[in-house]
Design a protein around this motif. Structure first.
Motif, PDB file in Angstrom:
ATOM      1  N   MET A   3       0.828  -1.198   0.000  1.00 25.93           N
ATOM      2  CA  MET A   3       0.000   0.000   0.000  1.00 25.93           C
ATOM      3  C   MET A   3       0.865   1.252   0.000  1.00 25.93           C
ATOM      4  SD  MET A   3      -3.107   1.147  -0.043  1.00 25.93           S
ATOM      5  CE  MET A   3      -4.129  -0.229   0.498  1.00 25.93           C
ATOM      6  N   MET A   4       1.957   1.239   0.794  1.00 25.82           N
ATOM      7  CA  MET A   4       2.859   2.387   0.846  1.00 25.82           C
ATOM      8  C   MET A   4       3.506   2.644  -0.516  1.00 25.82           C
ATOM      9  SD  MET A   4       3.000   3.878   3.826  1.00 25.82           S
ATOM     10  CE  MET A   4       4.640   4.574   4.001  1.00 25.82           C
ATOM     11  N   SER A   5       3.949   1.574  -1.173  1.00 21.17           N
ATOM     12  CA  SER A   5       4.618   1.736  -2.465  1.00 21.17           C
ATOM     13  C   SER A   5       3.663   2.226  -3.546  1.00 21.17           C
ATOM     14  CB  SER A   5       5.265   0.409  -2.895  1.00 21.17           C
ATOM     15  OG  SER A   5       4.285  -0.592  -3.091  1.00 21.17           O
ATOM     16  N   THR A   6       2.355   2.026  -3.344  1.00 19.40           N
ATOM     17  CA  THR A   6       1.372   2.504  -4.300  1.00 19.40           C
ATOM     18  C   THR A   6       1.308   4.026  -4.307  1.00 19.40           C
ATOM     19  OG1 THR A   6       0.032   0.505  -4.053  1.00 19.40           O
ATOM     20  CG2 THR A   6      -1.068   2.440  -4.957  1.00 19.40           C
ATOM     21  N   PHE A   7       1.449   4.633  -3.134  1.00 17.50           N
ATOM     22  CA  PHE A   7       1.302   6.083  -3.016  1.00 17.50           C
ATOM     23  C   PHE A   7       2.627   6.830  -2.904  1.00 17.50           C
ATOM     24  CE2 PHE A   7      -2.693   4.285  -1.420  1.00 17.50           C
ATOM     25  CZ  PHE A   7      -3.601   4.980  -2.190  1.00 17.50           C
ATOM     26  N   ILE A   8       3.667   6.181  -2.383  1.00 15.90           N
ATOM     27  CA  ILE A   8       4.945   6.850  -2.197  1.00 15.90           C
ATOM     28  C   ILE A   8       5.929   6.326  -3.234  1.00 15.90           C
ATOM     29  CG2 ILE A   8       6.853   7.276  -0.621  1.00 15.90           C
ATOM     30  CD1 ILE A   8       4.934   6.960   1.687  1.00 15.90           C
ATOM     31  N   LYS A   9       6.312   7.198  -4.164  1.00 17.43           N
ATOM     32  CA  LYS A   9       7.234   6.832  -5.235  1.00 17.43           C
ATOM     33  C   LYS A   9       8.577   7.522  -5.020  1.00 17.43           C
ATOM     34  CE  LYS A   9       3.951   4.650  -7.476  1.00 17.43           C
ATOM     35  NZ  LYS A   9       3.963   3.167  -7.569  1.00 17.43           N
ATOM     36  N   PRO A  10       9.657   6.915  -5.507  1.00 14.84           N
ATOM     37  CA  PRO A  10      10.952   7.604  -5.410  1.00 14.84           C
ATOM     38  C   PRO A  10      10.924   8.901  -6.200  1.00 14.84           C
ATOM     39  CG  PRO A  10      11.104   5.627  -6.776  1.00 14.84           C
ATOM     40  CD  PRO A  10       9.764   5.599  -6.145  1.00 14.84           C
ATOM     41  N   MET A  11      11.697   9.878  -5.750  1.00 13.94           N
ATOM     42  CA  MET A  11      11.758  11.176  -6.418  1.00 13.94           C
ATOM     43  C   MET A  11      13.073  11.303  -7.175  1.00 13.94           C
ATOM     44  SD  MET A  11      11.427  15.021  -4.802  1.00 13.94           S
ATOM     45  CE  MET A  11      12.953  14.861  -3.859  1.00 13.94           C
ATOM     46  N   HIS A  12      12.990  11.869  -8.377  1.00 18.35           N
ATOM     47  CA  HIS A  12      14.209  12.081  -9.145  1.00 18.35           C
ATOM     48  C   HIS A  12      15.058  13.153  -8.468  1.00 18.35           C
ATOM     49  CE1 HIS A  12      16.881  13.035 -12.498  1.00 18.35           C
ATOM     50  NE2 HIS A  12      16.580  11.835 -12.949  1.00 18.35           N
ATOM     51  N   PRO A  13      16.397  13.008  -8.458  1.00 19.46           N
ATOM     52  CA  PRO A  13      17.265  14.012  -7.824  1.00 19.46           C
ATOM     53  C   PRO A  13      17.055  15.432  -8.334  1.00 19.46           C
ATOM     54  CG  PRO A  13      18.520  12.023  -8.311  1.00 19.46           C
ATOM     55  CD  PRO A  13      17.162  11.831  -8.919  1.00 19.46           C
ATOM     56  N   GLU A  14      16.596  15.595  -9.589  1.00 19.18           N
ATOM     57  CA  GLU A  14      16.345  16.922 -10.138  1.00 19.18           C
ATOM     58  C   GLU A  14      15.322  17.699  -9.317  1.00 19.18           C
ATOM     59  OE1 GLU A  14      17.039  19.052 -12.802  1.00 19.18           O
ATOM     60  OE2 GLU A  14      18.873  17.917 -13.122  1.00 19.18           O
ATOM     61  N   GLY A  15      14.467  16.970  -8.583  1.00 23.32           N
ATOM     62  CA  GLY A  15      13.395  17.632  -7.847  1.00 23.32           C
ATOM     63  C   GLY A  15      13.749  18.053  -6.440  1.00 23.32           C
ATOM     64  N   TYR A  48       6.752  17.359  -4.976  1.00 31.49           N
ATOM     65  CA  TYR A  48       7.366  16.037  -4.824  1.00 31.49           C
ATOM     66  C   TYR A  48       6.756  15.053  -5.820  1.00 31.49           C
ATOM     67  CZ  TYR A  48       7.079  11.240  -3.190  1.00 31.49           C
ATOM     68  OH  TYR A  48       7.045   9.876  -3.152  1.00 31.49           O
ATOM     69  N   TYR A  49       5.435  15.094  -5.930  1.00 31.82           N
ATOM     70  CA  TYR A  49       4.727  14.153  -6.806  1.00 31.82           C
ATOM     71  C   TYR A  49       5.087  14.403  -8.263  1.00 31.82           C
ATOM     72  CZ  TYR A  49       0.833  11.205  -8.339  1.00 31.82           C
ATOM     73  OH  TYR A  49       0.066  10.219  -8.911  1.00 31.82           O
ATOM     74  N   PHE A  50       5.289  15.671  -8.630  1.00 29.64           N
ATOM     75  CA  PHE A  50       5.664  16.005 -10.000  1.00 29.64           C
ATOM     76  C   PHE A  50       6.989  15.356 -10.381  1.00 29.64           C
ATOM     77  CE2 PHE A  50       8.040  18.509 -13.037  1.00 29.64           C
ATOM     78  CZ  PHE A  50       7.128  18.713 -14.054  1.00 29.64           C
ATOM     79  N   PHE A  51       7.930  15.336  -9.457  1.00 33.54           N
ATOM     80  CA  PHE A  51       9.265  14.798  -9.748  1.00 33.54           C
ATOM     81  C   PHE A  51       9.392  13.314  -9.398  1.00 33.54           C
ATOM     82  CE2 PHE A  51      10.366  19.342  -9.589  1.00 33.54           C
ATOM     83  CZ  PHE A  51      11.131  19.440 -10.734  1.00 33.54           C
ATOM     84  N   ARG A  52       8.271  12.637  -9.211  1.00 32.15           N
ATOM     85  CA  ARG A  52       8.333  11.203  -8.913  1.00 32.15           C
ATOM     86  C   ARG A  52       8.994  10.461 -10.060  1.00 32.15           C
ATOM     87  NH1 ARG A  52       3.465  12.592 -10.791  1.00 32.15           N
ATOM     88  NH2 ARG A  52       2.242  11.204 -12.127  1.00 32.15           N
ATOM     89  N   ASP A  53       9.662   9.391  -9.732  1.00 31.19           N
ATOM     90  CA  ASP A  53      10.415   8.639 -10.731  1.00 31.19           C
ATOM     91  C   ASP A  53      10.226   7.142 -10.484  1.00 31.19           C
ATOM     92  OD1 ASP A  53      12.116   7.896 -12.750  1.00 31.19           O
ATOM     93  OD2 ASP A  53      13.952   8.334 -11.640  1.00 31.19           O
TER      94      ASP A  53
END
Length: 224
Positions: A3-15, A48-53
């Motif tokens: 469930m956590m991985s569904t909503f929390i994604k890694p963020m690209h370093p650019e963000g 944060y969500y915009f820069f998700r990777d």
């Protein structure tokens, strides 16, 4: 955990620095008025969500041409690749994928191959969903030479809000299909010019997932 991985994604370093800036402004807003502070919290989460990777799994299909971006197919039409790439002025099928500010903006290689040309051109910042964005907006194009010798062109195009095209690669680099090659900040568009002989598989209005959705099959080279 799932469930956590569904909503929390890694963020690209650019963000990272952008999220830090949003968070700092949010702290100041809380000092002014709690309502503004909570608005800042929402905008920081959005940043944060915009820069998700997220990780993507390309299909095990050597003939697949993948979408280079998340978003909606906005245009499909014959068009000549950007002149700065130095290709023949032969119209090819162009598939345009429009990314809103809510899409993941990490761009991925449509096919495996070698990057033979990268060409940046400054320009305007029209709404990326418009047809004239392909010719008038700031853009960064690259040519990927496939194993069979044909070239595939993909072009990053800045939009109304996007003001920064980022490329992670250099000429001569070897890319795998679905591999990250760049991103565009805050709403934009990717154009793919299919090689001759490719078979189109999508229509305008379809939703794309970068590195996973197959937009076309490579097909066989056309005999000259």
């Amino acid at each position: 955990m799932n469930m956590m991985s569904t909503f929390i994604k890694p963020m690209h370093p650019e963000g990272r620095r952008f999220v830090a800036i949003f968070a700092a402004i949010t702290l100041v807003l809380f000092l002014i008025w709690d309502v503004l502070g909570w608005l800042g919290v929402g905008l920081t989460i959005w940043c944060y969500y915009f820069f998700r990777d997220p990780e993507r799994t390309p299909p095990d299909r050597p003939d697949a041409i993948l979408s280079p971006a998340d978003g909606i197919v906005s245009l499909i039409e014959p068009a000549i690749p950007p002149e700065e790439l130095g290709l023949p002025e032969t119209p090819l099928t162009r598939v345009s994928v429009f990314m809103s500010v809510f899409n993941c903006h990490v761009n991925r290689a449509p096919v495996a191959g070698t990057v033979t040309r990268i060409a940046y051109r400054p320009g305007k910042f029209f709404n990326a969903s418009l047809d004239k964005a392909s010719s008038d907006n700031e853009r960064n194009g690259l040519i990927i030479r496939m194993e069979d010798g044909r070239d595939l062109v993909t072009v990053q195009i800045a939009g109304l809000v996007a003001r920064r095209i980022v490329s992670f690669i250099s000429e001569g680099d070897r890319l795998n299909g679905g591999e990250r090659f760049g991103l565009i900040r805050f709403g934009s568009r990717l154009d793919v010019y299919l090689p001759e002989g490719a078979k189109l598989l999508v229509k305008p209005g379809q939703t794309m997932i970068a590195g996973e959705t197959v937009i076309a099959e490579t097909g066989a080279p056309i005999e000259s």
